[in-house]
Design an enzyme around this catalytic site. Structure first.
Site, PDB file in Angstrom:
ATOM      1  N   LYS A 179     -56.835  62.288  23.830  1.00  0.00           N
ATOM      2  CA  LYS A 179     -58.154  61.648  23.853  1.00  0.00           C
ATOM      3  C   LYS A 179     -58.746  61.667  22.453  1.00  0.00           C
ATOM      4  O   LYS A 179     -58.567  62.641  21.713  1.00  0.00           O
ATOM      5  CB  LYS A 179     -59.109  62.428  24.782  1.00  0.00           C
ATOM      6  N   GLY A 204     -65.633  49.242  40.019  1.00  0.00           N
ATOM      7  CA  GLY A 204     -66.338  49.240  41.310  1.00  0.00           C
ATOM      8  C   GLY A 204     -66.562  47.834  41.845  1.00  0.00           C
ATOM      9  O   GLY A 204     -66.399  47.584  43.051  1.00  0.00           O
ATOM     10  N   ARG A 221     -63.302  57.502  23.116  1.00  0.00           N
ATOM     11  CA  ARG A 221     -64.678  57.553  23.623  1.00  0.00           C
ATOM     12  C   ARG A 221     -65.640  57.663  22.436  1.00  0.00           C
ATOM     13  O   ARG A 221     -65.479  58.550  21.594  1.00  0.00           O
ATOM     14  CB  ARG A 221     -64.818  58.757  24.563  1.00  0.00           C
ATOM     15  N   ASP A 245     -62.248  53.295  26.110  1.00  0.00           N
ATOM     16  CA  ASP A 245     -62.821  54.285  27.025  1.00  0.00           C
ATOM     17  C   ASP A 245     -64.334  54.055  26.992  1.00  0.00           C
ATOM     18  O   ASP A 245     -64.796  53.022  26.475  1.00  0.00           O
ATOM     19  CB  ASP A 245     -62.432  55.704  26.565  1.00  0.00           C
ATOM     20  N   GLY A 298     -71.206  53.155  42.104  1.00  0.00           N
ATOM     21  CA  GLY A 298     -70.971  52.612  40.759  1.00  0.00           C
ATOM     22  C   GLY A 298     -70.403  51.212  40.831  1.00  0.00           C
ATOM     23  O   GLY A 298     -69.294  51.002  41.339  1.00  0.00           O
ATOM     24  N   LEU A 299     -71.179  50.248  40.305  1.00  0.00           N
ATOM     25  CA  LEU A 299     -70.746  48.848  40.344  1.00  0.00           C
ATOM     26  C   LEU A 299     -70.431  48.383  38.926  1.00  0.00           C
ATOM     27  O   LEU A 299     -70.940  47.358  38.457  1.00  0.00           O
ATOM     28  CB  LEU A 299     -71.826  47.982  40.990  1.00  0.00           C
ATOM     29  N   ALA A 350     -62.954  57.065  39.918  1.00  0.00           N
ATOM     30  CA  ALA A 350     -63.658  57.884  38.921  1.00  0.00           C
ATOM     31  C   ALA A 350     -62.783  59.065  38.512  1.00  0.00           C
ATOM     32  O   ALA A 350     -62.145  59.705  39.351  1.00  0.00           O
ATOM     33  CB  ALA A 350     -64.984  58.380  39.478  1.00  0.00           C
ATOM     34  N   ASN A 351     -62.755  59.343  37.217  1.00  0.00           N
ATOM     35  CA  ASN A 351     -61.971  60.457  36.695  1.00  0.00           C
ATOM     36  C   ASN A 351     -62.662  61.781  36.974  1.00  0.00           C
ATOM     37  O   ASN A 351     -63.886  61.880  36.900  1.00  0.00           O
ATOM     38  CB  ASN A 351     -61.811  60.320  35.175  1.00  0.00           C
ATOM     39  N   ALA A 360     -68.115  55.889  39.629  1.00  0.00           N
ATOM     40  CA  ALA A 360     -69.120  56.039  38.559  1.00  0.00           C
ATOM     41  C   ALA A 360     -68.613  57.094  37.574  1.00  0.00           C
ATOM     42  O   ALA A 360     -67.596  56.872  36.928  1.00  0.00           O
ATOM     43  CB  ALA A 360     -70.473  56.388  39.161  1.00  0.00           C
TER      44      ALA A 360
HETATM   45  P1  NAD Z   1     -68.271  51.416  34.046  1.00  0.00           P
HETATM   46  O1  NAD Z   1     -68.967  52.187  32.988  1.00  0.00           O
HETATM   47  O2  NAD Z   1     -68.003  49.968  33.837  1.00  0.00           O
HETATM   48  O3  NAD Z   1     -69.089  51.528  35.431  1.00  0.00           O
HETATM   49  C1  NAD Z   1     -69.666  52.700  35.893  1.00  0.00           C
HETATM   50  C2  NAD Z   1     -70.907  52.287  36.694  1.00  0.00           C
HETATM   51  O4  NAD Z   1     -71.423  53.436  37.341  1.00  0.00           O
HETATM   52  C3  NAD Z   1     -72.022  51.717  35.817  1.00  0.00           C
HETATM   53  O5  NAD Z   1     -72.463  50.474  36.350  1.00  0.00           O
HETATM   54  C4  NAD Z   1     -73.120  52.788  35.907  1.00  0.00           C
HETATM   55  O6  NAD Z   1     -74.425  52.239  35.842  1.00  0.00           O
HETATM   56  C5  NAD Z   1     -72.838  53.391  37.269  1.00  0.00           C
HETATM   57  N1  NAD Z   1     -73.337  54.740  37.479  1.00  0.00           N
HETATM   58  C6  NAD Z   1     -73.385  55.774  36.621  1.00  0.00           C
HETATM   59  N2  NAD Z   1     -73.875  56.867  37.228  1.00  0.00           N
HETATM   60  C7  NAD Z   1     -74.093  56.520  38.524  1.00  0.00           C
HETATM   61  C8  NAD Z   1     -74.573  57.209  39.666  1.00  0.00           C
HETATM   62  N3  NAD Z   1     -74.928  58.501  39.613  1.00  0.00           N
HETATM   63  N4  NAD Z   1     -74.694  56.541  40.834  1.00  0.00           N
HETATM   64  C9  NAD Z   1     -74.348  55.249  40.916  1.00  0.00           C
HETATM   65  N5  NAD Z   1     -73.883  54.523  39.847  1.00  0.00           N
HETATM   66  C10 NAD Z   1     -73.767  55.165  38.688  1.00  0.00           C
HETATM   67  O7  NAD Z   1     -66.933  52.220  34.354  1.00  0.00           O
HETATM   68  P2  NAD Z   1     -65.588  51.651  34.990  1.00  0.00           P
HETATM   69  O8  NAD Z   1     -64.704  51.153  33.922  1.00  0.00           O
HETATM   70  O9  NAD Z   1     -65.939  50.770  36.145  1.00  0.00           O
HETATM   71  O10 NAD Z   1     -64.939  53.000  35.534  1.00  0.00           O
HETATM   72  C11 NAD Z   1     -65.474  53.647  36.679  1.00  0.00           C
HETATM   73  C12 NAD Z   1     -64.842  55.034  36.792  1.00  0.00           C
HETATM   74  O11 NAD Z   1     -63.422  54.900  36.887  1.00  0.00           O
HETATM   75  C13 NAD Z   1     -65.106  55.942  35.590  1.00  0.00           C
HETATM   76  O12 NAD Z   1     -65.173  57.285  36.029  1.00  0.00           O
HETATM   77  C14 NAD Z   1     -63.858  55.767  34.749  1.00  0.00           C
HETATM   78  O13 NAD Z   1     -63.617  56.891  33.920  1.00  0.00           O
HETATM   79  C15 NAD Z   1     -62.805  55.630  35.828  1.00  0.00           C
HETATM   80  N6  NAD Z   1     -61.604  54.911  35.404  1.00  0.00           N
HETATM   81  C16 NAD Z   1     -61.715  53.657  34.912  1.00  0.00           C
HETATM   82  C17 NAD Z   1     -60.568  52.983  34.498  1.00  0.00           C
HETATM   83  C18 NAD Z   1     -60.629  51.568  33.974  1.00  0.00           C
HETATM   84  O14 NAD Z   1     -59.573  50.951  33.816  1.00  0.00           O
HETATM   85  N7  NAD Z   1     -61.822  51.019  33.725  1.00  0.00           N
HETATM   86  C19 NAD Z   1     -59.314  53.608  34.572  1.00  0.00           C
HETATM   87  C20 NAD Z   1     -59.235  54.901  35.109  1.00  0.00           C
HETATM   88  C21 NAD Z   1     -60.393  55.546  35.520  1.00  0.00           C
END
Ligand code: NAD
Length: 362
Positions: free
Chosen positions: A83, A194, A47, A124, A189-190, A268-269, A246
């Site tokens: 991490k 998402g 991160r 991350d 969260g899109l 979301a984690n 998100a």
């Molecule tokens: P990302 O950063 O691509 O998307 C997150 C989205 O959430 C963004 O578009 C952001 O604008 C939006 N957002 C933030 N705060 C918000 C709120 N309060 N209300 C609505 N939208 C909001 O992240 P990602 O890769 O899509 O991951 C999403 C979640 O899943 C995170 O918590 C991440 O830690 C978890 N996760 C992701 C992966 C992966 O492979 N990408 C794996 C395990 C866990």
């Protein structure tokens, strides 16, 4: 380069498990927390983001590495949790998005290599698959480089696949197998994951309400004929299933009292603000699918594709099994009158390796 007094003080308590050092090229403090290495090397992403104080970055590294221990253990992976956090100062963060990024990634790669394989990193928040290709010039211990650079690429698709398998498990248990087309969903969260989940649910003719704090992302709603909600109100939408996709910590004691969904299943984690929220959800009759189980698809696929080198059909079987694992967990919770969190914690304890700190929102 010597660390300043505050940083040095933080390294003394557990020098083998917590590495904090300044990168020789950039002088940036690089924090690597190895929460557990008992089951095998610690897995966990890198991160890079601005923090008001490096100590906030240290807190993030500790709790996110603990969450990775849970995720690996609950997925049955023979790995620990780790991490890397680079806590940029808000004033200089722009340099490390531009001209000095290569230097920073080289510093990170060398710090990881110095751990001799006890830690394996990946992307991350604030780092990409392309960044991992640069880190990989300095260490072998990297997952999720782009396919053209020899890695398995973005983990969002397998994370979404695992989440969708868990939604199926919840439909089977909480909604008597009702098809997605007859259910309503709210997606918070899109982003990378998402969007894939919303795409898949829209293909099943589900009714969607979506929200994102980024207005550009919200424009995607039209492709699913989805309703849009104010991000502050999305969680309390009157829907069947809420999908947190998100940031962590969205489920607070206060918000639980206002929820109108019957189940919560998302990638979301660290969704719960604290463990007491699991009891509050249970008391309100809302089924919560523990996120360390739901969100494990990315790490499961990266290990299977890059380390154990399984054929693709077997990788897909592992992702489908995430839904089966959640189903078993929910069945055990119902049979033993425990919350899903209690069952997950029991499974975690049975996996032998204690973690160093408790996971909380990240
Ligand atoms: P990302 O950063 O691509 O998307 C997150 C989205 O959430 C963004 O578009 C952001 O604008 C939006 N957002 C933030 N705060 C918000 C709120 N309060 N209300 C609505 N939208 C909001 O992240 P990602 O890769 O899509 O991951 C999403 C979640 O899943 C995170 O918590 C991440 O830690 C978890 N996760 C992701 C992966 C992966 O492979 N990408 C794996 C395990 C866990």
């Amino acid at each position: 380069m010597p660390l300043d007094t505050g940083l040095a003080a933080a390294t003394v308590s557990a020098p083998d498990a917590l590495r904090i050092e300044r990168g020789p090229r950039t002088g940036q403090p690089i924090i690597i927390s190895l929460d557990t290495t008992g089951p095998g090397p610690a897995l966990g992403g890198c991160r890079v983001k601005p923090y008001l104080s490096w100590r906030d970055g240290l807190d993030d590294a500790l709790r996110l590495s603990a969450a990775m221990t849970d995720k690996a253990a609950l997925a049955g992976l023979p790995y620990g949790g780790g991490k890397t956090v680079v806590a940029l100062s808000p004033a200089t963060a722009a340099h490390y998005a531009g001209t000095r990024r290569g230097d920073l990634l080289a510093d990170i790669g060398e710090a990881i290599e110095s751990l001799g394989g006890r830690y394996i990193t990946g992307p991350d928040v604030g780092t990409s698959c392309e960044d991992m290709a640069v880190v990989a010039r300095h260490t072998r211990h990297v997952l999720c480089r782009p396919p053209h650079a020899g890695g398995s690429g973005d983990s969002s698709a397998p994370t979404a696949t695992g989440t969708l398998a868990c939604i199926d498990a919840v439909r089977a248990r909480v909604f008597d197998g009702c098809p997605a087309s007859e259910l309503t969903f709210a997606v918070q969260g899109l982003g990378h994951v998402g969007v894939l989940i919303a795409d898949a649910l829209a293909r099943q003719n589900a009714t969607l309400t979506v929200a994102d704090t980024n207005p550009d992302r919200l424009r995607l709603a039209s492709r699913w004929h989805a309703r849009t909600a104010d991000p502050a109100r999305l969680l309390t939408s009157d829907v069947d299933i809420l999908i947190p996709a998100a940031l962590g910590g969205a489920l607070t004691p206060a918000i639980v009292q206002e929820l109108r969904c019957r189940a919560i299943v998302g990638p979301a984690n660290n969704q719960l603000a604290d463990d007491s929220v699991a009891d509050l959800l249970h008391a309100r009759g809302i089924t919560w699918a523990p996120d360390p189980v739901v969100s494990a698809g990315g790490i499961i696929a990266a290990v299977a594709r890059e380390i154990t080198r399984l054929p693709e059909p077997e990788v897909q079987d592992l992702l489908t099994a995430i839904g089966e694992r959640l189903g078993t967990l929910l069945d055990e919770a119902a049979a033993t009158r425990q919350t899903p969190l209690q069952v997950a914690q029991g499974w975690r304890r049975a996996s032998r390796y204690p973690r160093r700190v408790s996971a909380s929102p990240g």
